[in-house]
Design an enzyme around this catalytic site. Structure first.
Site, PDB file in Angstrom:
ATOM      1  N   MET A  89       1.032  -1.101  -0.251  1.00 25.80           N
ATOM      2  CA  MET A  89      -0.036   0.089   0.165  1.00 25.80           C
ATOM      3  C   MET A  89       0.820   1.116  -0.035  1.00 25.80           C
ATOM      4  O   MET A  89       1.711   1.511   1.140  1.00 25.80           O
ATOM      5  CB  MET A  89      -0.903   0.066   1.144  1.00 25.80           C
ATOM      6  CG  MET A  89      -2.017  -1.139   1.285  1.00 25.80           C
ATOM      7  SD  MET A  89      -2.987  -1.294   2.607  1.00 25.80           S
ATOM      8  CE  MET A  89      -1.918  -1.993   3.904  1.00 25.80           C
ATOM      9  N   CYS A 172      -3.005  -1.687  -9.615  1.00 26.92           N
ATOM     10  CA  CYS A 172      -3.186  -0.494  -9.097  1.00 26.92           C
ATOM     11  C   CYS A 172      -4.194   0.359 -10.100  1.00 26.92           C
ATOM     12  O   CYS A 172      -3.729   0.506 -11.238  1.00 26.92           O
ATOM     13  CB  CYS A 172      -1.822   0.182  -9.010  1.00 26.92           C
ATOM     14  SG  CYS A 172      -2.043   1.890  -8.173  1.00 26.92           S
ATOM     15  N   ASN A 287      -7.083 -11.911  -2.428  1.00 28.18           N
ATOM     16  CA  ASN A 287      -6.830 -10.537  -2.047  1.00 28.18           C
ATOM     17  C   ASN A 287      -8.308  -9.763  -2.180  1.00 28.18           C
ATOM     18  O   ASN A 287      -9.053  -9.911  -3.230  1.00 28.18           O
ATOM     19  CB  ASN A 287      -5.692  -9.617  -2.830  1.00 28.18           C
ATOM     20  CG  ASN A 287      -5.610  -8.253  -2.047  1.00 28.18           C
ATOM     21  OD1 ASN A 287      -5.361  -7.314  -2.871  1.00 28.18           O
ATOM     22  ND2 ASN A 287      -5.803  -7.940  -0.813  1.00 28.18           N
ATOM     23  N   GLY A 289     -11.401  -7.705   0.835  1.00 28.86           N
ATOM     24  CA  GLY A 289     -12.326  -8.363   1.611  1.00 28.86           C
ATOM     25  C   GLY A 289     -12.306  -9.202   2.637  1.00 28.86           C
ATOM     26  O   GLY A 289     -12.941  -9.656   3.673  1.00 28.86           O
ATOM     27  N   GLY A 318      -5.183  -6.359   3.306  1.00 22.45           N
ATOM     28  CA  GLY A 318      -4.918  -4.776   3.059  1.00 22.45           C
ATOM     29  C   GLY A 318      -5.049  -3.964   4.273  1.00 22.45           C
ATOM     30  O   GLY A 318      -4.349  -3.833   5.296  1.00 22.45           O
ATOM     31  N   ARG A 319      -6.040  -3.070   4.224  1.00 20.32           N
ATOM     32  CA  ARG A 319      -6.049  -2.049   5.348  1.00 20.32           C
ATOM     33  C   ARG A 319      -6.378  -2.258   6.416  1.00 20.32           C
ATOM     34  O   ARG A 319      -6.090  -1.494   7.477  1.00 20.32           O
ATOM     35  CB  ARG A 319      -7.065  -0.779   4.455  1.00 20.32           C
ATOM     36  CG  ARG A 319      -6.367   0.037   3.564  1.00 20.32           C
ATOM     37  CD  ARG A 319      -7.325   0.650   2.766  1.00 20.32           C
ATOM     38  NE  ARG A 319      -6.370   1.620   1.865  1.00 20.32           N
ATOM     39  CZ  ARG A 319      -5.740   1.404   0.736  1.00 20.32           C
ATOM     40  NH1 ARG A 319      -5.819   0.019   0.381  1.00 20.32           N
ATOM     41  NH2 ARG A 319      -5.094   1.974   0.007  1.00 20.32           N
TER      42      ARG A 319
END
Length: 364
Positions: A89, A172, A287, A289, A318-319
């Site tokens: 990220m 991206c 990747n 959810g 991820g986040r």
């Protein structure tokens, strides 16, 4: 007194590591919250805890997969299988965040921010972009670019830093990347070019370093499963790529922001399992959810009809791993990798160890 080393705010760390229910209950938590609100660059930082209970059977299957995994010792790499990874990220997964994540989980695979090939080739300060503490292994370098020769040169330079894997960004959606840069997600429209780029990266990285592609399900109207199969087939057959990390959404290049690209296109997790069915000789990681290590363990251990448990080779978070590192990674080594214990027994231990790291980084 709370200290701040450059962009490393200890208040930021404390608030990230503690559940929101604790904020306001203890004096040092109140102080951290006030510091964060008044002085830290993350002024709108929100805390959430993932409330997900692990189903014992699923987690046991994931743990068994980790324990059964035999690494390729011919290359000198003995890291565990990437059952869980933290996604690359921009402006987030820098060296300092990765160190925090490593203190919490020993086995989770860490990824760099995307580094553009021209940056590596022309930068006089390579350590700024490529150096990392050795304890951050296993670690993947994600590269950005669309010119095979430049990617080869950059990979050859980066190979001296000992990364465990090289990855090409084909997912991206940023205008700067997929638009003006003509790489990132826009590369999915040119699978033959991606194949040539991957051959070049493999040449630069060397024969002992794996390469992979991180991509979406599709781009704009090129979003059918048949088109995704074509992309995977070309890149694997002509590019020699065996590992794909699939963000289970398509990408919309125009009219939708990068943030909206993480929520507007629907998730289609089932496509990743379909890819494994149609390309059983390839490795696929999911990747999109997934917001906890328990959900990741469930996905890895999912007993899919016709494929059995362990069809996909890993899950990327991820986040969630950035916004709530303790809640997302705190039990990862046990729940996902089958370790006997997690490296960090408490949030307090993580903060103490991170303070030592921050002190050591002063002046570097």
């Amino acid at each position: 007194m709370l200290r701040s080393h450059g962009n490393i705010s200890l208040a930021d760390i404390i608030v990230r590591l503690c559940p929101g229910s604790l904020i306001g209950q203890k004096p040092h938590m109140q102080h951290a919250a006030r510091f964060l609100k008044n002085r830290c660059r993350h002024t709108a930082f929100r805390i959430f805890r993932t409330r997900c209970e692990a189903r014992l059977g699923i987690c046991t299957r994931a743990a068994k997969m980790a324990s059964d995994y035999q690494p390729d010792r011919t290359s000198g790499r003995t890291h565990v299988k990437p059952l869980l990874s933290v996604a690359p990220m921009m402006d987030w997964t820098d060296i300092h965040y990765r160190q925090l994540a490593r203190l919490i989980s020993k086995h989770t695979w860490l990824w760099t921010e995307m580094v553009v090939d021209k940056t590596i080739i022309h930068s006089p300060l390579l350590d700024k972009w490529l150096w990392y503490p050795p304890e951050q292994h296993p670690i993947v370098l994600q590269m950005g670019g669309n010119e095979p020769e430049l990617l080869r040169q950059a990979a050859k330079i980066a190979a001296t830093y000992g990364y465990d894997e090289f990855n090409l960004n084909c997912g991206c959606p940023s205008d700067r990347v997929a638009g003006a840069g003509c790489f990132g997600a826009s590369l999915m429209l040119q699978p033959e070019l991606v194949a040539r780029c991957m051959v070049a990266i493999a040449q630069g990285a060397g024969p002992d370093t794996p390469v992979s592609v991180k991509c979406r399900l599709g781009v704009d109207d090129a979003d059918s499963y048949q088109q995704l199969m074509h992309f995977v087939n070309v890149v694997s057959t002509h590019g020699g790529v065996k590992n794909f990390i699939i963000h289970a959404r398509k990408c919309i290049l125009r009219g939708v922001s990068p943030a909206q690209n993480r929520s507007v296109p629907p998730l289609r997790h089932e496509w990743v399992w379909s890819l494994k069915r149609d390309f059983p000789h390839l490795s696929f990681q999911l990747n999109g959810g997934v917001i906890s290590n328990y959900t990741a363990a469930g996905a890895v251990g999912l007993n899919t009809h016709g494929l059995g448990p362990g069809a996909i080779d890993g899950v990327m978070v991820g986040r969630a791993a950035y916004n709530d590192p303790w809640g997302t990674l705190g039990d990862a080594d046990v729940a996902v990798f089958g370790a006997e214990s997690n490296p960090a027994m408490s949030r307090r231990q993580v903060i103490q160890d991170y303070c030592k790291y921050a002190d050591a980084m002063i002046g570097r």
